[in-house]
Each structure stands twice: as C-alpha cells, then as structure tokens.
Design an enzyme around this catalytic site. Sequence first.
Site, PDB file in Angstrom:
ATOM      1  N   GLN A 287      23.103 -33.105 -11.276  1.00  0.00           N
ATOM      2  CA  GLN A 287      23.330 -31.676 -11.010  1.00  0.00           C
ATOM      3  C   GLN A 287      23.705 -30.991 -12.327  1.00  0.00           C
ATOM      4  OE1 GLN A 287      22.736 -30.436  -8.111  1.00  0.00           O
ATOM      5  NE2 GLN A 287      23.111 -31.978  -6.551  1.00  0.00           N
ATOM      6  N   TYR A 318      18.162 -39.427   0.174  1.00  0.00           N
ATOM      7  CA  TYR A 318      17.861 -38.715  -1.080  1.00  0.00           C
ATOM      8  C   TYR A 318      19.132 -38.746  -1.944  1.00  0.00           C
ATOM      9  CZ  TYR A 318      14.313 -36.675   2.046  1.00  0.00           C
ATOM     10  OH  TYR A 318      13.322 -36.460   2.967  1.00  0.00           O
ATOM     11  N   CYS A 415      18.572 -27.152  -2.036  1.00  0.00           N
ATOM     12  CA  CYS A 415      18.488 -26.115  -3.064  1.00  0.00           C
ATOM     13  C   CYS A 415      17.441 -25.071  -2.681  1.00  0.00           C
ATOM     14  CB  CYS A 415      18.178 -26.731  -4.427  1.00  0.00           C
ATOM     15  SG  CYS A 415      16.676 -27.707  -4.413  1.00  0.00           S
TER      16      CYS A 415
HETATM   17  N1  SAH Z   1      21.998 -36.362  -3.753  1.00  0.00           N
HETATM   18  C1  SAH Z   1      21.695 -36.458  -5.156  1.00  0.00           C
HETATM   19  C2  SAH Z   1      20.257 -36.096  -5.527  1.00  0.00           C
HETATM   20  C3  SAH Z   1      19.681 -34.882  -4.886  1.00  0.00           C
HETATM   21  S1  SAH Z   1      18.159 -34.319  -5.589  1.00  0.00           S
HETATM   22  C4  SAH Z   1      22.682 -35.645  -5.987  1.00  0.00           C
HETATM   23  O1  SAH Z   1      23.457 -34.863  -5.448  1.00  0.00           O
HETATM   24  O2  SAH Z   1      22.689 -35.806  -7.213  1.00  0.00           O
HETATM   25  C5  SAH Z   1      16.970 -35.023  -4.536  1.00  0.00           C
HETATM   26  C6  SAH Z   1      16.726 -36.503  -4.771  1.00  0.00           C
HETATM   27  O3  SAH Z   1      15.700 -36.901  -3.868  1.00  0.00           O
HETATM   28  C7  SAH Z   1      16.216 -36.846  -6.165  1.00  0.00           C
HETATM   29  O4  SAH Z   1      17.032 -37.843  -6.715  1.00  0.00           O
HETATM   30  C8  SAH Z   1      14.795 -37.362  -5.917  1.00  0.00           C
HETATM   31  O5  SAH Z   1      14.430 -38.397  -6.807  1.00  0.00           O
HETATM   32  C9  SAH Z   1      14.899 -37.879  -4.497  1.00  0.00           C
HETATM   33  N2  SAH Z   1      13.636 -37.956  -3.743  1.00  0.00           N
HETATM   34  C10 SAH Z   1      12.557 -37.145  -3.825  1.00  0.00           C
HETATM   35  N3  SAH Z   1      11.635 -37.483  -2.924  1.00  0.00           N
HETATM   36  C11 SAH Z   1      12.134 -38.548  -2.236  1.00  0.00           C
HETATM   37  C12 SAH Z   1      11.638 -39.334  -1.164  1.00  0.00           C
HETATM   38  N4  SAH Z   1      10.461 -39.113  -0.615  1.00  0.00           N
HETATM   39  N5  SAH Z   1      12.421 -40.328  -0.699  1.00  0.00           N
HETATM   40  C13 SAH Z   1      13.633 -40.570  -1.247  1.00  0.00           C
HETATM   41  N6  SAH Z   1      14.151 -39.851  -2.268  1.00  0.00           N
HETATM   42  C14 SAH Z   1      13.413 -38.855  -2.750  1.00  0.00           C
END
Ligand code: SAH
Length: 551
Positions: A287, A318, A415
């Site tokens: 972030q 995610y 977001c």
């Molecule tokens: N929760 C974390 C990341 C959020 S951003 C934080 O707060 O830092 C969204 C995340 O989803 C990213 O790390 C991205 O790599 C992941 N992502 C994107 N597509 C995905 C999918 N199909 N399955 C699992 N993760 C995924």
Amino acid sequence: MQDSVELQKNQSIPLTVTGLSSDGNGVGHYNGLAIFVAGSVVGDSLQVRLAKVCKNYAYGIIEKIVTPSPDRTVPDCPVYRSCGGCDFRMMSYPAELRAKKEFVQNAMTRLGRLDVQVENILPSPQENGYRNKVQYPLTLSNGHITAGFYAARSHRVIPCEGCRLQPEQLNAIVTDVCALLEKHGVSVYDEATGKGLARHIYLRRGAHSGQIMVCLVCNGNRLPRQQQLVQELVLAHPEITTVVLNVNTRQTNVIMGEQNITLYGDGTVCDTLCNVPVRLNPLSFYQVNTPAAEQLYGVAQQFACRGEATDDTLLDLYCGAGTIGLSMAHLFKRVIGVEIIPQAIENARENAAAMGLSDKTRFICADAGTAATQLASEGLTPQVIVLDPPRKGCDDATLAAVVTMNPRRIVLVSCNPATAARDAAWLCQNGYAVLRVTPVDLFPRTKHVETVCLLSKLSGAKNTIDVKVDMDELDVTSAETKATYEEIKAYVLEQTGLQVSNLYIAQVKRECGIIERENYNNPKSEESRQPQCPEEKRKAIMEALKHFGMV
Ligand code: SAH
C-alpha cells in the site's frame, strides 16, 4: 430559450458546476445536456468551451472561472495541469473528502442498488508527501538528465522532480541520482529507438523504518562506473540502505523488468504495517500510503471481529504479503491467506515467521477462486472472510465459494467503489446484507478512494436484517456489463474523441483474455464476417481497460 438552440463544438457557454462524475470531472447542465468539465469544482460558475458534443452529453474546457466555488483552491504545483496525476489539487481537502464519500454512496445506491448509508470517510493523516513509492521516467531536458512524469494520456515526459505527493526526502534523492547519472556518462533510454540505458528511477521508503531503496531501471545489466556512482550516492544520502539495478530490456511501457541485481545493501526494504514486519523487494505489492493503510486495516479489524479476540478462523483472500490477516492474527485462532503472486506468498510466510505465527497461519499461492473453491470442497467454514481484490473486483467463482463456506461476516476491501458495489450486491443476493460501508482516503489529491464494507449473514428465512433490494433490478451481470461497456466508451471518447462499439470493446477484451459473453465474443457462424477493430481504436480501448484495472 436555452432548449431551442442545439449546441455546437467550440461554442462557448456559461455553466454552473453542480456535481462530480465518478471519474473526477465536474458536471453541470446546459440545454438539457450534461456537460463534463475536467478540473472544475462543485459550485464553480464557469465560461466553458465545448470540445465534444454528443447526443446526451458534452465535454467542455474551462475558458474562464467567472465565480470560483468556495471549495476552489489555487493548485500548489506548477505541473498540475500537464501531469494529470492530481485530479483534485484545485479543491480543498474537505471538499475532496465529501466528493469521495459521495462516489462511494453513489456506487452503493446506483450500481449496487444497496440500501446502506455510507459512513464518514477517514481522511489520510497526510495530504501531501504521503507516497512511500516513487517512480519517475527519465528524459533529457535542455541536455540534462531529468526525472519527470508522463503527460496525461501520453508518453511525453514532463520534467518535474518536486512532486507534492512524494516525500521531499525522496525528491532530493531523485535530483541527485539524475546528477550522478549525468556525471558518470550514463545515457538515457529513448522509447522511440529503444536505445539508451537509464529508463526509470524507482524509490521505496519504509514509513516507519526510514529505510530507502533506490532502484535504477535500466536497458542493460550494468552501469558505467557503477561502483563509484553507487558509493557517491550513498555517501550523499546515508539514509539509502540498498541500491538495486532492475533490468528491463524490452520495448514496452511496463516499467519494471523481472531481473534485479543488488548493487548495495541486501536488495530489500524492511518496514512495519500495523506492527506486521514487512520485507519488500522492488516488485512486491505494498500500500503506497502507510499511515492511511493502517487506518484501513483498523477498520477491517473492527469489521472482522470488533477488535476482540475470538476462537474463529479468518480467511484472507487476495492477501498480498499477508498483511491484513497478520495484523489481526492475534485475535483469531487460525489465519489462512490466498494470493496469486509467488513472491508475495513467500513474503507472507516470512512475515508470519518473524511474528512467531507460522503455526497458526497458512499461506496458499493460487488464484483466489480456485483456492476458495478447493477450501470450500474440503469443508472449511471460516467465520470471517476478508476479500481485498484488485480494481476489477472478485470473480463469480470466488464469491460463490465464499458463500458456500458460509462465513458469519465478510469484510470486502476495495480500491474501486463500482466493483465493490457490484460484488456486495452479488453477496446480498446470496444471503448476506451490507451492514457498514466506510471509505478510507489512501490517495489524497487523486480521484481514488478505498472502501471497506461489512457484510453479515442473514439468519435463514426470517431475515433479521431488513435490506430493501428489488431482486428484479439486481441483475448484476447485465448491469455490470452494461456499466462497464458504457464506462469504457465514455472513457475512450473523453480521452481520444473516438467512438467505439461494443463489438470492438469485446474484441479487445477477448484479445486480453477477459472472458466475454458469447454474442459479443464470437461470430455467430463461421462464415459471418465481423468488422475488425482498427488499430487506433484498439489502442484507445486498451488504455481504457488499463485505466479500469481490467488488464
Ligand atoms: N491485501 C493485500 C493486497 C491487496 S491488492 C494488502 O492489503 O496489501 C490485491 C492483491 O490481489 C494483489 O496482491 C494481487 O497480486 C492479488 N491478486 C490479483 N488477482 C488475484 C487472483 N486471481 N487470485 C489471488 N490473488 C490475486
């Protein structure tokens, strides 16, 4: 009298701005048409020149601010107009916060058709200088190596080493890196020819640790007089803890290449986020606004368990480097995280180990939908599920598996208010109700905003939570598809003046591997011929898909 006159391109009209569209443009009405004006503020009285007139709406450019809105401020950045990075630098921060809360409320009410009162937005602790990550393309300006920004919707670099969104400390380093590259005879990459060495400067700073990473993105795997250059840089800025050369030799507008060569230090930056230790390499997701992200995680924790210890299992889908789940792991019996990027999962495991939590955590590297479906089929029933998808939101497989696991609470972090509303509406059709929605401002001065939604399981036939949802209206799939196509068309039109059809959008989506409805996707029979999207429109649609985070 107004109604009888048809509006023409280049016509000058008076306009009072009465609202903001979700992409940050001011909007007013004239002659029955909605007129969108970039850089305008609600309450502005303007003289506007029409740049594009369509059937039901038009785009205008400010000719003169006749009476400024009380919320209007003088943008405190010399490149505010040409850079395009700050959508809201011309309005006060309180006005920006009101606008963002309204974006989220509109998404919930109009797109999701959800009957929920959005709560007050949490402002960012810092309005400026909040970014912990800085990326500048390099250019030659008057014969000198200069960092800058791509002008809005182009690849022309506008020199600017003093961006207000970046900490001054990082801007000072950028200026010195440019001077050192020049001193040591490093050439600058030229996008047109693919020649030249230095492409981008990329910096990361741990907001709590103060550690700084300098990453030089180069069209090659070494710099002339590399050791000397690095020595001089860290001597001038002892706060730099590591220097990395990232190799990107492809002729592409993707900034980073895959190979990192450590020139100084250990190639990573350490920091903490809500007391979770994080180790970042140049490619890890993190972030960008640490103090505001901590507020976001605080809301997520309140929604997940009211901040109280439970005997529950938390599933963090995610999960990136695992930070959300780990920040509340002390309140849960077990935490399971799922993330698609292998390095991020490695980071998550390291972070858990550093916190002594390896035993009660499990991190799975997989697509969220695939892993959630598998976990559901294994009979996992976590009481709380956190979803934090990228801009395009969750896919149906993920949401379906979430519902199968039957959690008491779902915390949806997003977001993109539009996809958050769509996904929340889907869950509401499948046994959940939205109880709370809190926007958090992670990106002051831009149009972007984070949203945290709390959804709670409805208790069987006797729904104890009253949700006013008209099921007929909640055809989420078609609503979303339509909204997305309309949004893409409007975006392409606004950016390029080109009109594109559903067919062309579908062709480009298909090319990008985005699953499409049959009728747009395929010719009806082998023989039928469809017009193929011309290159200019293909590029414009690609840009729109990127803008909406779909590719
Ligand atoms: N929760 C974390 C990341 C959020 S951003 C934080 O707060 O830092 C969204 C995340 O989803 C990213 O790390 C991205 O790599 C992941 N992502 C994107 N597509 C995905 C999918 N199909 N399955 C699992 N993760 C995924």
